[in-house]
Design an enzyme around this catalytic site. Structure first.
Site, PDB file in Angstrom:
ATOM      1  CG  PHE A 277      17.034  69.524  85.584  1.00  9.50           C
ATOM      2  CD1 PHE A 277      17.733  70.435  84.819  1.00  9.50           C
ATOM      3  CD2 PHE A 277      16.407  68.471  84.939  1.00  9.50           C
ATOM      4  CE1 PHE A 277      17.808  70.305  83.450  1.00  9.50           C
ATOM      5  CE2 PHE A 277      16.485  68.343  83.569  1.00  9.50           C
ATOM      6  CZ  PHE A 277      17.187  69.263  82.823  1.00  9.50           C
ATOM      7  CG  ASP A 391      13.497  60.516  87.055  1.00 14.26           C
ATOM      8  OD1 ASP A 391      12.320  60.129  86.866  1.00 14.26           O
ATOM      9  OD2 ASP A 391      13.837  61.707  86.974  1.00 14.26           O
TER      10      ASP A 391
END
Length: 584
Positions: A277, A391
């Protein structure tokens, strides 16, 4: 003998002492020459420059000498000059208001002066200032008083009678004297003081009002920036495609300047982590609180939708085993999340390091397992929103200073209802090695998808090895397959981390392995719920069923994209996050 020379305006003093003749010559400018008659001639022994103010009475009555310049005299406040000759002050000064003894006369305090000529001074010992004032006020001829400690007895009252002469100004130092003044003068001084106080009060009031207006403007400006940030956040929410009410945002929005200042302008020294990310920086807020700033990369797979998800979901979640989101920042294309700072970083930082994992005792490992389980139970069953994380992996389990686990990263999490506990998506996102078979291959996800990920985590915590990328010289199975093989062979304890040196409770470890295998079973309906898993892990008396063959026990598998084609998945490490778009 005295000799005067008016033509040269010199004053000469002759002294005869013990057959020695001496002569002093004083000029009007104050120069003193001292000469002696030696060896049949006048010899100059010394020449001194006198201060103009040292000349007695040069400024007259109530006049004050200010420096060595001729004529530099001034009248005391409340007095006016008697003549206009700038070089002749001998006439001194007279009062603005005449005294009227017994009719309200008082005293005004003057500071920084050489006290006047004391030829008419009267001293009273051991008097305080009030007694000294009363003594002077009783006598109409007393023009001033002061109190000085001459004899070391704490103070002597000194009174002056008649005009005050031979005063000199000292900018720093000098003495204090109280001079008798008429009632009208004292009243004028009082009025002037009141005016000054009023002016000062008005000045303070105006300054305070201006300060309040400035603070109000700053507050208004900050509020406007906050509202702009909120509008931007709402825009993110709407543009993500889901829509939703504005009140879904329930956390502070920080401006970019505050975040940059907290992280030392995102310096390398402040960087504490990196993922798919973007990067994570340690920061310190003005309050002194340590924070972790998750700065989303522009190239990250997490876009508007993921950012909105994390903001909306975590702001509504409160649990000791979930990381706390403190705020967010939106600035242009920049999107940042501000979390509580957890000093022990993530679970994988300890679990997969051969040196650090030696220090992670079984007691700590089991505590981490139970903490993760309680956090998932809250997400699945007890929170305001029912959440599927999607996740769950060691890098998304953060540890506080006491190694308590906190689940983080809700960018791809999904909400669900009891009636709609399972869904299907054509956008598969997650991490290989932790995705359940039905989700990785067909896009089906439910709470049982999280249970699969939890089972993988259990086996990894027990063994100290990663699932994806696991190696064994005797077979090509991943960690799930290796655990299943040991279980069927009756050697489940062979899975335990060999680097864990301390003794551990065999039943508790076996129970964790068994629950882990139950969670990674092939069929979702065979896997336990999170509440059942918590009960089995926490109670030695609860029944634990025998696990069936797990799913995805091989190192690679085929992920179906439609009925006629498949994609072979390469061998990735367990920390690779993927986004796969499935065709219909």
């Amino acid at each position: 003998m005295f000799i005067s020379s008016p033509e040269e305006v010199y004053y000469t003093y002759m002294v005869v002492d013990n057959s020695t003749l001496s002569r002093f010559i004083v000029t009007p400018e104050g120069v003193i020459q001292y000469l002696a008659w030696l060896d049949n001639q006048w010899t100059n022994l010394v020449t001194l420059q006198r201060d103009y103010c040292d000349n007695y009475g040069m400024c007259g009555a109530y006049g004050t000498c200010y420096d060595s310049t001729v004529g530099n005299c001034r009248c005391l406040k409340g007095f006016r000059r008697n003549n206009s000759n700038p070089l002749d002050w001998t006439g001194g000064c007279s009062r603005t208001w005449n005294l009227s003894c017994g009719n309200g006369d008082g005293f005004v305090k003057y500071k920084g002066l050489k006290l006047p000529d004391n030829s008419r001074l009267l001293g009273n010992r051991s008097s305080n200032l009030e007694e000294c004032e009363r003594e002077c006020l009783k006598n109409c001829s007393c023009m001033a008083f002061t109190r000085v400690d001459v004899h070391g007895n704490g103070g002597d009252c000194l009174l002056w009678f008649g005009d005050l002469v031979d005063m000199k100004n000292y900018p720093s130092g000098g003495d204090v004297i109280h001079i008798r003044m008429a009632k009208a003068e004292i009243d004028a001084i009082a009025r002037a003081k009141r005016r000054r106080r009023i002016v000062i009060a008005i000045g303070i009031s105006v300054s305070t009002i201006c300060g309040m207006l400035i603070l109000a403007f700053i507050g208004w400006h900050a509020l406007r920036r906050r509202k702009e940030g909120m509008r931007a956040a709402y825009s993110v929410y709407r543009d993500s495609g889901d829509g939703g009410p504005e009140e879904d945002l329930e956390l502070p929005l920080l401006d970019i300047a505050s975040v940059a200042d907290a992280t030392n302008n995102f310096s390398f020294q402040n960087k504490v982590g990196r993922g798919g990310f973007g990067e994570v920086y340690k920061g310190v807020l003005p309050t002194g609180q340590d924070v972790a700033v998750k700065r989303l990369s522009l190239n990250s797979g997490q876009g508007l939708k993921e950012f909105k998800n994390e903001v909306i979901l975590i702001a509504k979640l409160q649990h000791r085993n979930l990381v706390k989101l403190l705020g967010c920042c939106i600035h242009g294309d920049e999107r940042m999340l501000i979390y509580e700072y957890l000093p022990n970083k993530s679970l994988d930082h300890h679990l997969f390091d051969p040196i650090k994992r030696k220090l992670v005792t079984w007691k700590t490992r089991f505590s981490i397992i139970m903490g993760i389980a309680r956090g998932l139970l809250y997400l699945h069953e007890d929170s305001r929103l029912r959440i599927i994380h999607r996740d769950l992996k060691p890098s998304n389990i953060l540890l506080d200073s006491e190694m308590n686990p906190k689940i983080s990263d809700f960018g791809i999490a999904k909400t669900f209802t009891v009636e709609n506990a399972g869904e299907m998506t054509n956008r598969i996102v997650g991490t290989y090695g932790y995705m359940s078979p039905e989700y990785a291959m067909k896009g089906h996800f439910s709470v049982k998808s999280d249970m699969f990920s939890f089972g993988v985590l259990l086996l990894e915590i027990v063994s100290g090895h990663k699932n994806w990328g696991f190696y064994h010289p005797d077979h090509d199975l991943n960690l799930i397959g290796h655990a299943w093989k040991l279980w069927t062979e009756g050697n489940a304890l062979g899975l335990v981390d060999v680097l864990m040196e301390e003794e551990f409770p065999l039943k508790e470890v076996l129970r964790c392995i068994q629950v882990g295998l139950l969670c990674v079973q092939q069929r979702p309906e065979d896997r336990p719920t999170m509440s059942s898993a918590v009960l089995m892990l926490g109670s030695e008396t609860s029944d634990v069923s025998q696990p069936k063959e797990p799913g995805l026990s091989a190192e690679s598998f085929a992920m179906s994209t439609d009925s006629s084609s498949s994609v072979k998945i390469p061998n990735f490490s367990n920390d690779v996050t993927i986004t796969a778009l499935q065709s219909r």
